[in-house]
Design an enzyme around this catalytic site. Structure first.
Site, short mmCIF file in Angstrom:
data_model
loop_
_atom_site.label_atom_id
_atom_site.label_comp_id
_atom_site.label_asym_id
_atom_site.label_seq_id
_atom_site.Cartn_x
_atom_site.Cartn_y
_atom_site.Cartn_z
CE LYS A 199 -12.50 0.20 -6.27
NZ LYS A 199 -12.25 -0.89 -5.34
CG ASP A 201 -2.15 0.79 1.06
OD1 ASP A 201 -2.36 1.30 -0.05
OD2 ASP A 201 -2.91 0.91 2.03
#
Length: 602
Positions: free
Chosen positions: A430, A349
């Site tokens: 996204k 991440d």
RNA sequence: GCCGACAUAGCUCAGUUGGCUAGAGCAGCUGAUUUGUAAUCAGCAGGCCCGGGGUUCAAAUCCUCGUGUCGGCACCA
């Protein structure tokens, strides 16, 4: 080969309909073309319904469409049907097919249809969804079904089919509705295609990462540990560590800073971020003294706290933090699936804090990063832009602006994408990267999310040129998605035969006899110096057996050393990937391994 | 979570209609053997038959509630 339908104005029209309406068009023959299979499989679904009806007279039928892989029919019987009944149904289908009933079509009013299917509440539900006044009925032997078609002229043409799966399915795909029985099947025009399909399925099964993960000792699950919590075994640990370290370098090169947030944070923070309200049902909570804490399901809040640790100038942006963040999410039991869906996983991440004018370049940079990694692993992937979901924070206007920003970045760089309506994260739209696994399933791995909401909620800021306070934009991104899922996909992708640069073990060393063990150990140490893991097979077994065992571990390279090799300072190589055997000097060998390990271009 | 199926040794699997001490191969351990490219031989050990509860003279086998796994559905990295 016989004609089974025609192509009229780009539509498939069956012969029954064409004849009735006097339509003419190009003939569709019974072969394995997309059009022919559409008709064939649709009729096979009907044939299955006919067989089910004869075996279970109280069966009621919902819909029986063709899908990407075959067809299915949803229905309901009072008697329970299981996997073992599929053979019986198949047999019944064949016996009907042998009777070669013609498939006849006629049209009646919806009212008449309601009367005809008055005992079938599922067909009534189907009728309610049809806007037209008249509906068509297809009839074969005694069996009649409400259907739009198109169908074969006769069920006698159906020969090469297989019922593949049985399962439950919600009426209308809605989990609030009743559960029906669904049987999936596949059909082809000839035996060879059916066989090829079945072989492909068998191959997919062989590659299943759960099976390979067990055989190769990569990971395991245990009932007493709990569902969805993977246990990484040494071989899997080595593979994963390689992937992690390669990726670490790639991040550093691109200006990312490693950081780490805590595993759980006070619930107040999750309320500020909106996770509590919008994602709470997927989170695990606990108490420390009187305070409630939430175990992180995402890493963003931790990274926001890193950002808040100091004041930032516009000159410093973009700031990129990354972390191999362990997250916990409450997935439904039925969703769990090997490493593909687990309850604890580690994301690669990162969060990029940037100025609004940097959004496009940053997104493009991430897309490029993704492409580097996916092409290194020779993956096909596609990108999807996911828009606002039902549960979301932030105003429509902000959603519109950020969604548009994603589209602009993609459009101006001529990158292809599809739209997934309502598939966004609750805090922003996204770009999802979907890669295809060995069985043709698509998996969401990487994701690039644009977020104006969390910076607003946490009142993030930086100093602008005029010494004014400006709110940064956040880009959340993960490229592999999670190590768990990605390694699962990699396993199936390579069928366990990992390339040298991530293989759990690079080299298996097989000394011919006891006296060669020492040289084996020396070689192993030299390999460690060039960052290669090796395993020495020196057990008291025959040479043949040790080679066999080494082969079965799917190690990329096996070297055999005996008197000859020691005398000449060489190694005898068995390359599992190229299936070749040859000799190299020790020096050349080490160089080769080094080259192969560095065959990475992240 | 829902529908259906399944759970026997570390792994892969046998185990008759409920009936004596639950079997095999691989892996493990002990010996013998010291091997030149895919299984050397012999012996030994290994089981609360997923976990509670029940039916029965008797349960791995039948019923029931859990847990886990599998195939889908629904949900998602």
């Amino acid at each position: 080969m016989s004609e089974i339908a025609i192509k009229y104005n780009d539509n498939i029209v069956d012969l029954q309909t064409a004849q009735e309406l006097g339509l003419k068009g190009d003939a569709i023959e019974l072969d394995n073309s997309v059009e022919a299979l559409e008709v064939l499989r649709h009729s096979t679904a009907h044939l299955m319904a006919q067989a089910i009806k004869s075996l279970y007279p109280d069966a009621e039928f919902y819909v029986g469409p063709t899908v990407k892989e075959g067809f299915y029919y949803d229905f309901k019987t009072s008697e329970e049907i299981g996997q073992g009944d599929l053979k019986k149904i198949e047999k019944q289908m064949l016996s009907f097919a042998k009777k070669k009933y013609p498939i006849e079509r006629y049209v009646i009013s919806k009212e008449e249809a309601r009367e005809k299917f008055k005992d079938d509440h599922l067909k009534q539900a189907v009728l309610n969804m049809i806007p037209d006044e008249d509906v068509s009925i297809y009839k074969q032997g005694e069996f009649e079904d409400l259907c739009r078609g198109p169908h074969l002229p006769s069920i006698g043409l159906i020969r090469y089919f297989k019922l593949t799966k049985i399962s439950g399915a919600y009426l209308g795909g809605n989990s609030k509705n009743e559960m029906l029985t669904r049987i999936y099947g596949i059909a082809f025009a000839d035996k060879a295609f059916l066989k090829a399909y079945m072989d492909m399925m068998a191959e997919a099964e062989k590659r299943d990462h759960r099976k390979l993960g067990n055989e190769m000792k990569l990971f395991t699950f245990r009932e007493e540990v709990g569902a969805g919590f993977p246990i990484w075994l040494p071989a899997g640990g080595r593979l994963r560590a390689r992937l992690e370290s390669l990726l670490f370098k790639a991040h550093r090169k691109r200006g990312y800073e490693p950081v780490r947030g805590p595993e759980m944070l006070r619930s107040d923070l999750w309320k500020t971020s909106g996770h509590y309200q919008n994602y709470g049902e997927n989170m695990y909570f606990t108490h420390i003294d009187e305070l409630e804490f939430g175990v992180k399901p995402m890493n963003c809040v931790g990274h926001i706290k890193v950002y808040e640790d100091e004041l930032h100038s516009y000159r410093d942006l973009p700031i990129k933090y990354f972390e191999y963040g362990v997250v916990h999410r409450h997935e439904l039991t039925g969703a769990l699936h090997g490493l593909f869906r687990v309850r604890e996983f580690t994301q690669d991440d990162a969060h990029i804090f940037c100025r609004a004018d940097q959004i496009e370049e940053q997104i493009i940079e991430v897309v490029d990063f993704v492409d580097k990694i996916m092409s290194t692993f020779a993956f096909d992937y596609k990108m999807m832009i996911s828009t606002r979901p039902d549960k979301a924070v932030g105003s429509d206007e902000v959603w519109e602006i950020s969604t548009q920003a994603l589209k602009n970045a993609m459009d101006t760089n001529e990158l292809a994408y599809e739209i997934d309506e309502g598939g966004g994260a609750f805090y922003g739209p996204k770009i999802d990267i979907k890669i295809t696994d060995a069985i043709g399933r698509e998996w969401q791995c990487g994701t690039i999310q644009l977020d104006f909401n969390l910076p607003e909620r946490f009142k993030l800021e930086y100093n602008g040129e005029e010494n004014n306070k400006i709110q940064p934009v956040m880009i959340h991104r993960a490229i592999l998605g999670s190590f768990e899922r990605f390694i699962g996909i990699l396993t199936e992708h390579y069928a366990g035969e990992f390339p040298m640069f991530i293989a759990p073990t690079q080299v298996a060393i097989v000394p011919v006899a006891e006296s060669h063990k020492e040289y084996a150990k020396e070689l192993s140490d030299k390999l460690i110096d060039i960052n290669a893991d090796s395993e020495i097979y020196a057990k008291n077994d025959s040479l043949n057996k040790r080679i066999r065992i080494a082969e079965k571990t799917r190690v990329p390279m096996i070297v055999v050393i005996g008197d000859e090799e020691i005398a000449n300072n060489t190694v005898a190589i068995r390359d599992r990937r190229t299936r070749e055997q040859y000799n190299l000097s020790e020096e050349e060998f080490l160089k080769l391994i080094q080259t192969k390990i560095n065959e990475v271009n992240f």
